[in-house]
Design a protein around this motif. Sequence first.
Motif, short mmCIF file in Angstrom:
data_model
loop_
_atom_site.label_atom_id
_atom_site.label_comp_id
_atom_site.label_asym_id
_atom_site.label_seq_id
_atom_site.Cartn_x
_atom_site.Cartn_y
_atom_site.Cartn_z
N THR A 23 -17.02 11.86 2.13
CA THR A 23 -18.21 12.23 1.38
C THR A 23 -17.90 12.96 0.07
OG1 THR A 23 -18.38 14.26 2.70
CG2 THR A 23 -19.66 12.34 3.43
N ASN A 24 -16.68 13.46 -0.09
CA ASN A 24 -16.31 14.08 -1.37
C ASN A 24 -15.56 13.11 -2.28
OD1 ASN A 24 -13.92 13.93 0.01
ND2 ASN A 24 -13.29 16.05 -0.35
N PHE A 25 -15.52 11.84 -1.85
CA PHE A 25 -14.96 10.74 -2.64
C PHE A 25 -13.49 10.96 -3.01
CE2 PHE A 25 -19.50 11.23 -3.94
CZ PHE A 25 -19.99 10.16 -3.21
N LYS A 26 -12.73 11.56 -2.14
CA LYS A 26 -11.31 11.78 -2.42
C LYS A 26 -10.63 10.46 -2.77
CE LYS A 26 -6.96 13.26 -0.24
NZ LYS A 26 -6.44 13.88 -1.46
N ASN A 27 -9.96 10.44 -3.93
CA ASN A 27 -9.18 9.29 -4.43
C ASN A 27 -10.04 8.10 -4.86
OD1 ASN A 27 -6.93 10.77 -3.85
ND2 ASN A 27 -6.09 9.38 -2.31
N VAL A 28 -11.36 8.23 -4.81
CA VAL A 28 -12.25 7.08 -5.00
C VAL A 28 -13.10 7.23 -6.26
CG1 VAL A 28 -14.31 5.93 -4.05
CG2 VAL A 28 -12.37 6.48 -2.56
N PHE A 29 -13.21 6.13 -7.04
CA PHE A 29 -13.97 6.15 -8.28
C PHE A 29 -14.69 4.83 -8.50
CE2 PHE A 29 -10.42 9.02 -8.66
CZ PHE A 29 -11.00 10.17 -9.14
N ALA A 30 -15.93 4.92 -8.96
CA ALA A 30 -16.70 3.74 -9.35
C ALA A 30 -17.00 3.85 -10.84
CB ALA A 30 -18.00 3.67 -8.56
N ILE A 31 -16.89 2.72 -11.54
CA ILE A 31 -17.18 2.65 -12.97
C ILE A 31 -18.28 1.63 -13.18
CG2 ILE A 31 -16.25 1.93 -15.21
CD1 ILE A 31 -13.54 3.08 -14.31
N ASN A 32 -19.26 1.99 -14.01
CA ASN A 32 -20.38 1.09 -14.25
C ASN A 32 -20.85 1.24 -15.69
OD1 ASN A 32 -22.52 -0.75 -13.74
ND2 ASN A 32 -22.72 0.05 -11.65
N SER A 33 -21.69 0.30 -16.15
CA SER A 33 -22.23 0.38 -17.50
C SER A 33 -23.57 -0.33 -17.58
CB SER A 33 -21.25 -0.22 -18.51
OG SER A 33 -21.39 -1.62 -18.60
N CYS A 73 0.83 -1.20 0.00
CA CYS A 73 0.00 0.00 0.00
C CYS A 73 0.87 1.26 0.00
CB CYS A 73 -0.91 0.02 1.23
SG CYS A 73 -2.30 -1.13 1.16
N GLN A 74 2.00 1.18 0.64
CA GLN A 74 2.90 2.32 0.68
C GLN A 74 3.53 2.62 -0.68
OE1 GLN A 74 5.67 1.10 3.71
NE2 GLN A 74 4.36 1.75 5.40
N LYS A 75 3.60 1.60 -1.54
CA LYS A 75 4.27 1.75 -2.84
C LYS A 75 3.31 2.02 -3.98
CE LYS A 75 6.13 -2.34 -2.48
NZ LYS A 75 6.92 -3.57 -2.77
N ALA A 81 -6.82 3.77 0.82
CA ALA A 81 -6.55 4.74 -0.25
C ALA A 81 -6.31 6.13 0.29
CB ALA A 81 -7.73 4.75 -1.23
N LEU A 82 -7.02 6.49 1.34
CA LEU A 82 -6.82 7.79 1.96
C LEU A 82 -5.53 7.84 2.77
CD1 LEU A 82 -10.49 8.48 3.16
CD2 LEU A 82 -9.31 9.51 1.21
N GLU A 83 -5.28 6.78 3.54
CA GLU A 83 -4.10 6.76 4.39
C GLU A 83 -2.81 6.75 3.58
OE1 GLU A 83 -2.09 4.01 7.97
OE2 GLU A 83 -4.08 3.52 7.15
N TYR A 84 -2.80 5.98 2.48
CA TYR A 84 -1.57 5.85 1.69
C TYR A 84 -1.62 6.64 0.39
CZ TYR A 84 -0.50 2.19 5.03
OH TYR A 84 -0.24 1.50 6.20
N ASP A 85 -2.67 7.40 0.19
CA ASP A 85 -2.82 8.33 -0.93
C ASP A 85 -2.63 7.66 -2.29
OD1 ASP A 85 -3.39 10.78 -2.06
OD2 ASP A 85 -1.28 11.40 -2.12
N PHE A 86 -3.41 6.60 -2.53
CA PHE A 86 -3.42 6.02 -3.88
C PHE A 86 -4.82 6.13 -4.47
CE2 PHE A 86 -3.87 2.22 -1.03
CZ PHE A 86 -5.11 1.74 -1.47
N ILE A 87 -4.90 6.07 -5.78
CA ILE A 87 -6.18 6.12 -6.48
C ILE A 87 -6.83 4.74 -6.39
CG2 ILE A 87 -7.31 6.41 -8.72
CD1 ILE A 87 -6.33 9.02 -7.52
N LEU A 88 -8.11 4.72 -6.02
CA LEU A 88 -8.85 3.47 -5.86
C LEU A 88 -10.04 3.46 -6.82
CD1 LEU A 88 -9.33 0.82 -4.28
CD2 LEU A 88 -10.67 2.17 -2.64
#
Length: 396
Positions: free
Chosen positions: A217-227, A151-153, A182-189
């Motif tokens: 609540t502002n979904f920092k670093n977080v994304f959902a994809i759907n179709s 997670c750190q990398k 994702a918030l703690e280690y600042d990666f895109i999820l």
Amino acid sequence: MRFNPYPFERLRKLLGVQQYNYSNVNLSIGEPGFNPPPSVVESLKENAELIRYYPSLQKDLVISQIDFVKKRFNVSLEENEIIPTFGSREVLFNFPQFIFLDKKKDKPIMSFPNPFYQIYEGVQIANNANVIYMPLNEENHFKPQLSLSDCQKVDMVILNSPNNPTGQTLDIDELARWVELALEYDFILINDECYSEVYVDTRPPSLLEASIKVGNTNFKNVFAINSLSKRLSVPGLRSGFIAGDSSILEKYKIFRTYLGISIPNTIQKASIIAWREYEYAEIIRKKFTQNIAIAQSIFTNSTIFPFTFYLWLKVQDCNEIHLNSNRLFNDEVFARELYEKKGYVVLPGSYLGRNNGGIGYVRVALTKEEDLMKEVLVNLKHFNDNFINIHSCQNL
């Protein structure tokens, strides 16, 4: 830069065919075998003449997708927190490209489940990224895990819940933990949620719900994809979305204008109707539910999760890796013999994984009408039992 052949190209080569006959039962591809909603077909006909105009994003499409997210996941989105896309594959491919360009990463690190939907690997190769595979196997109950040191990398994690090919899903607490990481280690999820509408009883949660659960609540670093492809049996419509962190989506929306993937106005009109087709979506879901129940009743010794429409079928009686004299894994041998003897097409699990991921399994799409599905699965069960008996592991 070298991309690996897509699984279906490898499968056709294995079976020695360029295309399958109509008499073949193709269970290798996740293409619903049901009719699309008449309302969507009619809209395409009525608005066909709109192809003479350059596409421009219609606000009603955005609103219809926001309404879907609210109705399905009880998540209220602002218009700057969602972008309509040309299906899910294109955004799964180009959104990570945008992220790594924006962050100016020469050698980013990605992580995704193994086995996987091959577009994830395409992203990795296109971005010259290193990859940390998250194995999905019996030992971890087919759930992805990442060590804290990884997670750190890592720069980006792609989840796929509900999962293709295993059918497993992550509950909201498990997704919430991923958001916290994702918030703690600042990666895109990112969560690929294209199978969210195929379930038996319990609705699978969205990563957006999990983000709100932990106060993000502002979904920092977080994304959902759907179709819409699986939800309405319209994979050819190519209608999807990405939703999440508006501070990133704002810049990504501008990036998309240069890609030449604007959604034709004709498709947008049909998509507006389709995202609001809740009754027909329920009809499709019940068809999948029935097929899952049929599979569970026939393959009583197999783990078949009540999500997605795949049977992740083990075709050997051990966890060893076996190669025959032609350097084929057991799942490849199974797929070839099944095609030759029954005319059924299934996908070897080894074509969906790397580093031994998926070996010894085949993916069977439960996408046909009920009567045909039952007949095929009964025959498949007999074939599988005989295959395992003939190819029994000598190391047990």
